[in-house]
Design a protein around this motif. Structure first.
Motif, PDB file in Angstrom:
ATOM      1  N   GLY A  88      17.102 -14.581  -2.381  1.00  0.00           N
ATOM      2  CA  GLY A  88      17.936 -14.251  -3.549  1.00  0.00           C
ATOM      3  C   GLY A  88      18.958 -13.158  -3.295  1.00  0.00           C
ATOM      4  O   GLY A  88      19.064 -12.621  -2.199  1.00  0.00           O
ATOM      5  N   ASP A  89      19.731 -12.824  -4.334  1.00  0.00           N
ATOM      6  CA  ASP A  89      20.832 -11.851  -4.271  1.00  0.00           C
ATOM      7  C   ASP A  89      21.923 -12.292  -3.287  1.00  0.00           C
ATOM      8  O   ASP A  89      22.143 -11.682  -2.242  1.00  0.00           O
ATOM      9  CB  ASP A  89      20.315 -10.438  -3.943  1.00  0.00           C
ATOM     10  N   TYR A  90      22.630 -13.352  -3.697  1.00  0.00           N
ATOM     11  CA  TYR A  90      23.703 -13.926  -2.881  1.00  0.00           C
ATOM     12  C   TYR A  90      25.061 -13.350  -3.266  1.00  0.00           C
ATOM     13  O   TYR A  90      25.978 -13.328  -2.460  1.00  0.00           O
ATOM     14  CB  TYR A  90      23.721 -15.455  -3.050  1.00  0.00           C
ATOM     15  N   GLY A 118      17.367 -14.158  -7.186  1.00  0.00           N
ATOM     16  CA  GLY A 118      17.290 -12.698  -7.134  1.00  0.00           C
ATOM     17  C   GLY A 118      17.718 -12.112  -8.468  1.00  0.00           C
ATOM     18  O   GLY A 118      18.186 -12.833  -9.346  1.00  0.00           O
ATOM     19  N   ASN A 119      17.569 -10.809  -8.630  1.00  0.00           N
ATOM     20  CA  ASN A 119      17.959 -10.199  -9.908  1.00  0.00           C
ATOM     21  C   ASN A 119      19.474 -10.246 -10.138  1.00  0.00           C
ATOM     22  O   ASN A 119      19.932 -10.155 -11.269  1.00  0.00           O
ATOM     23  CB  ASN A 119      17.440  -8.767 -10.023  1.00  0.00           C
ATOM     24  N   HIS A 120      20.261 -10.422  -9.061  1.00  0.00           N
ATOM     25  CA  HIS A 120      21.718 -10.531  -9.243  1.00  0.00           C
ATOM     26  C   HIS A 120      22.148 -11.936  -9.656  1.00  0.00           C
ATOM     27  O   HIS A 120      23.313 -12.128 -10.004  1.00  0.00           O
ATOM     28  CB  HIS A 120      22.448 -10.087  -7.972  1.00  0.00           C
ATOM     29  N   GLU A 121      21.236 -12.894  -9.635  1.00  0.00           N
ATOM     30  CA  GLU A 121      21.567 -14.248 -10.109  1.00  0.00           C
ATOM     31  C   GLU A 121      21.309 -14.329 -11.616  1.00  0.00           C
ATOM     32  O   GLU A 121      20.562 -15.180 -12.111  1.00  0.00           O
ATOM     33  CB  GLU A 121      20.775 -15.300  -9.318  1.00  0.00           C
ATOM     34  N   LEU A 169       8.981 -13.936  -2.638  1.00  0.00           N
ATOM     35  CA  LEU A 169       9.730 -13.781  -3.886  1.00  0.00           C
ATOM     36  C   LEU A 169      10.664 -12.571  -3.765  1.00  0.00           C
ATOM     37  O   LEU A 169      10.533 -11.771  -2.849  1.00  0.00           O
ATOM     38  CB  LEU A 169       8.799 -13.661  -5.108  1.00  0.00           C
ATOM     39  N   HIS A 170      11.600 -12.444  -4.690  1.00  0.00           N
ATOM     40  CA  HIS A 170      12.649 -11.445  -4.508  1.00  0.00           C
ATOM     41  C   HIS A 170      12.167  -9.999  -4.655  1.00  0.00           C
ATOM     42  O   HIS A 170      12.358  -9.173  -3.767  1.00  0.00           O
ATOM     43  CB  HIS A 170      13.809 -11.704  -5.473  1.00  0.00           C
ATOM     44  N   GLY A 171      11.554  -9.676  -5.799  1.00  0.00           N
ATOM     45  CA  GLY A 171      11.115  -8.296  -6.038  1.00  0.00           C
ATOM     46  C   GLY A 171       9.641  -8.110  -5.736  1.00  0.00           C
ATOM     47  O   GLY A 171       9.247  -7.213  -5.005  1.00  0.00           O
ATOM     48  N   SER A 246      12.196  -8.964  -0.760  1.00  0.00           N
ATOM     49  CA  SER A 246      13.451  -8.361  -0.310  1.00  0.00           C
ATOM     50  C   SER A 246      13.814  -7.238  -1.283  1.00  0.00           C
ATOM     51  O   SER A 246      12.980  -6.395  -1.560  1.00  0.00           O
ATOM     52  CB  SER A 246      14.500  -9.469  -0.247  1.00  0.00           C
ATOM     53  N   HIS A 247      15.062  -7.213  -1.791  1.00  0.00           N
ATOM     54  CA  HIS A 247      15.430  -6.375  -2.953  1.00  0.00           C
ATOM     55  C   HIS A 247      15.688  -4.906  -2.624  1.00  0.00           C
ATOM     56  O   HIS A 247      16.307  -4.202  -3.410  1.00  0.00           O
ATOM     57  CB  HIS A 247      14.310  -6.513  -4.004  1.00  0.00           C
ATOM     58  N   GLU A 248      15.198  -4.391  -1.485  1.00  0.00           N
ATOM     59  CA  GLU A 248      15.446  -2.998  -1.113  1.00  0.00           C
ATOM     60  C   GLU A 248      15.880  -2.943   0.350  1.00  0.00           C
ATOM     61  O   GLU A 248      15.262  -3.579   1.208  1.00  0.00           O
ATOM     62  CB  GLU A 248      14.174  -2.163  -1.252  1.00  0.00           C
TER      63      GLU A 248
HETATM   64 MN   LIG Z   1      17.755  -7.333  -5.697  1.00  0.00          MN
END
Ligand SMILES: [Mn+2]
Length: 299
Positions: A88-90, A118-121, A169-171, A246-248
């Protein structure tokens, strides 16, 4: 919105094959071309389960945030017979946000890579961190239709992938998430998302300083830290070995947390965090897993 969108369609004839080829060359698409790409992506994504199950050797790729070079580099593993799971987060932040997401969606449409959310999607994030503005500069008066359409497509992205006992998963895990069956049952097309478990899967961070869950004030309301006991209990209850997220952006491109035996070679921690965008001043990093062994790789 749907009616407006139809009005905006022009008569330009778009061949999806040409659109996919142009997207895979990293070219910017016209309004009609991008709409046709998004239609095709949504058609396939809307049929995906929220929890994707895979077997065999797999590469996990972390946040790319407009880093087209990392995405291109990662795609070579598909040809080498690996599963490819993007966490995620593209969009947002990086130099080639539109090119990056289009490149990934085009490859997804024709191939079998996995694109997690991701949270940016989500529009609550990508209206503030660059994606909306980038679309405005490229599509002028038509930006809002393209923007809306991207976010509708994003709301179809699955939340997690399960590969031989490893959950990606993303977070991370969420308060109230006991079973991976709950992930499989999360609602599709949840734009924000409003579901609390889904929201935390996209936003939460691991921390050695909390036992189970604690408030994550640095990220804002509703976001949690999850600790060792929460991870241990979740893995045991679901017969899982480890979590990849991911995420960090850690300085080395990855971080291992929660020491403990996993049954995976080269992995004496229950969680690995990876980050793959080269615009953060870190080495772009991915994880390679073959069911027995976990390896950190640079891409
Ligand atoms: Mn993120």
């Amino acid at each position: 919105m749907r009616f407006l969108r139809r009005l905006r369609r022009k008569e330009e004839r778009v061949e999806i094959r040409d659109v996919l080829e142009r997207a895979m060359r990293g070219e910017i698409l016209s309004y009609d071309e991008v709409m046709s790409l998004l239609d095709s992506a949504e058609l396939k994504l809307s049929k995906e389960p929220q929890l994707i199950k895979l077997k065999g050797k797999t590469i996990f790729v972390g946040d790319t945030h407009g880093d087209l070079d990392t995405s291109i580099s990662a795609l070579r593993f598909l040809k080498e017979g690996y599963n490819l799971v993007f966490l995620g987060d593209y969009v947002d932040r990086g130099a080639k946000q539109i090119e990056n997401i289009n490149y990934l969606l085009a490859n997804y449409i024709i191939g079998n890579l996995v694109l997690l959310r991701g949270n940016h999607e989500s529009p609550v994030v990508n209206m503030n961190y660059g994606f909306m503005e980038t679309l405005y500069h490229v599509y002028g008066s038509e930006w809002q239709y393209v923007y809306m359409r991207y976010n509708e497509v994003f709301s179809n992205l699955p939340y997690a992938a399960l590969v031989d006992g490893v959950l990606a998963l993303h977070g991370g895990i969420a308060e109230g998430l006991k079973s991976i069956k709950q992930i499989a049952a999360l609602p599709k097309k949840d734009l924000i998302p409003s579901n609390k478990v889904a929201f935390q899967i996209l936003w939460n961070d691991p921390s050695e300083s909390v036992e189970r869950f604690g408030e994550n004030y640095s990220r804002g309301g509703g976001v949690k830290y999850y600790g060792r006991a929460a991870v241990e209990e979740f893995l045991r209850a679901n017969k899982l070995k480890a979590i990849v997220r991911s995420h960090e952006a850690y300085p080395d491109g990855y971080m291992l947390l929660f020491k403990g035996s996993t049954g995976i070679e080269e992995m004496e921690h229950m969680l690995i965090s990876i980050f793959s965008c080269r615009y953060y001043g870190i080495p772009p990093t991915a994880a390679m897993y073959d069911g027995k062994r976990m390896e950190v790789i640079r891409i």
